[in-house]
Design an enzyme around this catalytic site. Structure first.
Site, short mmCIF file in Angstrom:
data_model
loop_
_atom_site.label_atom_id
_atom_site.label_comp_id
_atom_site.label_asym_id
_atom_site.label_seq_id
_atom_site.Cartn_x
_atom_site.Cartn_y
_atom_site.Cartn_z
CG HIS A 13 -5.41 -20.04 -0.52
ND1 HIS A 13 -6.12 -18.87 -0.59
CD2 HIS A 13 -5.68 -20.56 0.70
CE1 HIS A 13 -6.79 -18.69 0.53
NE2 HIS A 13 -6.56 -19.71 1.33
CG HIS A 15 -3.88 -20.58 5.62
ND1 HIS A 15 -3.94 -19.23 5.80
CD2 HIS A 15 -4.89 -20.90 4.77
CE1 HIS A 15 -4.97 -18.75 5.10
NE2 HIS A 15 -5.56 -19.74 4.46
CG HIS A 199 -8.96 -15.95 2.91
ND1 HIS A 199 -7.65 -15.61 2.96
CD2 HIS A 199 -9.01 -17.29 3.13
CE1 HIS A 199 -6.93 -16.70 3.21
NE2 HIS A 199 -7.74 -17.74 3.31
CD GLU A 202 -13.34 -20.12 2.95
OE1 GLU A 202 -12.94 -19.08 3.49
OE2 GLU A 202 -12.90 -21.25 3.24
CG ASP A 280 -7.51 -23.21 2.57
OD1 ASP A 280 -6.77 -22.33 3.01
OD2 ASP A 280 -8.76 -23.16 2.67
CG ASP A 281 -5.78 -24.47 6.33
OD1 ASP A 281 -4.81 -23.94 6.90
OD2 ASP A 281 -6.74 -23.83 5.87
ZN ZN Z 1 -7.29 -19.88 3.31
#
Ligand code: ZN
Length: 337
Positions: A13, A15, A199, A202, A280-281
């Site tokens: 996961h 981006h 997604h 969350e 994730d980021d």
């Molecule tokens: Zn994400």
């Protein structure tokens, strides 16, 4: 103590623009005259007061990072740098999520962006030894028609290896858009063999996870951490082998959980549901793949055997070929701890 770098793992996961290195953002923003707020470099996202962060600030910063990717070379550079980073973090497999409509400004069509992503993923896989596959994604803020266009372009690269598209994703603000309206795009993707990785769970709770399960038939769920409040959904995930892509430091940064200790890792370990841990980021949340394992050891008190178990689950829940998964799993089995 086991060197966590040496554990083979899968990064599932992540981006595209959110993976950018900070130095790359500095260079590109300077080159193109894009204004990046100073706070971006000085403060980790989670040190900003909770009332001032949240999804909108996150999305604004993400969009600034995307806008700094202006040429084909910039685009290729993101994949090259992440391949090297993940190699360094001990990843064997990376499944990178890319929304092609974020990069039409480089002068390409949806198909053109995916061509470029798959080409570079293939080259970087060869050069780093990290097998990089692509997840084509749409945004919850986009129209269902755009989602379908992305799905139609993505299926041209359907496959499970390096430089191929393994899955179709749905990202951005969980409160935006209507989940059911993306069902047709997922149907198109699934009919060509792509996996479904929306997604969910969350920013919204288990009711929305059920909605996603019904409408989008996920093979894995991005985040899904709020499933731990619903015993029945955990049971369903365990039985149907629907894995979760857990992103601990992202959850804390975005206020999904108050602290690292509140991320329900131990509940998940006891639930029978497969999950991986992911960055994730990292450009925004400041922690990369290896950091996730270190933080679970240092803050959540996980033992080496539990961290190895998570790495095994990451390999198992990747969409790599069974022969590749077996090879990496055997490497994990051979680790003495
Ligand atoms: Zn994400």
């Amino acid at each position: 103590m086991l060197d966590l770098k040496t554990i083979p793992k899968a990064h599932l996961h992540l981006h595209f623009a959110g993976s950018m290195q900070e130095k790359t953002l500095k260079e590109l923003s300077y080159k193109y005259g894009v204004k990046v707020p100073d706070s971006f470099y000085n403060k980790p996202f989670d040190s900003i007061p909770a009332t001032k962060r949240g999804w909108h600030l996150f999305q604004e910063l993400y969009d600034i990072a995307s806008s700094c990717i202006q040429t084909e070379d910039d685009f290729r550079r993101i994949i090259i740098e992440e391949g090297l980073q993940d190699k360094n973090d001990g990843a064997k497999r990376l499944e990178m999520q890319i929304n092609p409509t974020d990069y039409l400004h480089i002068g390409k069509t949806i198909q053109g962006v995916l061509d470029l992503a798959c080409d570079q993923a293939k080259i970087t896989s060869r050069e780093t030894g990290v097998e990089i596959a692509v997840i084509a994604a749409t945004s919850r803020t986009a129209s269902p028609k755009i989602a379908e266009d992305i799905a139609k372009a993505a299926i041209n690269y359907a496959g499970d290896g390096a430089g191929e598209i393994v899955a179709f994703g749905l990202s951005n603000d969980e409160l935006a858009g209507k989940t059911e309206s993306f069902a047709n795009a997922f149907k198109i993707a699934k009919s060509a063999g792509l996996k479904s990785v929306p997604h969910g769970g969350e920013l919204l709770g288990h009711e929305h996870i059920w909605q996603i399960v019904r409408a989008l038939k996920p093979d894995r769920i991005g985040h899904g951490v709020r499933a731990t409040t619903d015993h029945f959904i955990l049971q369903k995930f365990a039985m149907e082998k629907i894995a979760l892509e857990v992103c601990p430091t992202s959850n804390v940064a975005l206020g999904v959980f108050k602290s690292q200790l509140d991320v329900p890792i131990r509940e998940l370990l006891g639930s029978g549901v497969k999950f991986s841990i992911n960055a994730d980021d990292p450009l925004l949340f400041k922690y990369r793949l290896l950091d996730q394992y270190k933080i679970l050891r240092e803050k959540n008190g996980l033992f080496d055997r539990e961290l190895i178990r998570i790495a095994k689950m990451s390999i198992k829940s990747s969409f790599a070929s069974s022969s590749q998964k077996r090879k990496w799993y055997e490497e994990l089995e051979a680790i003495k701890y």
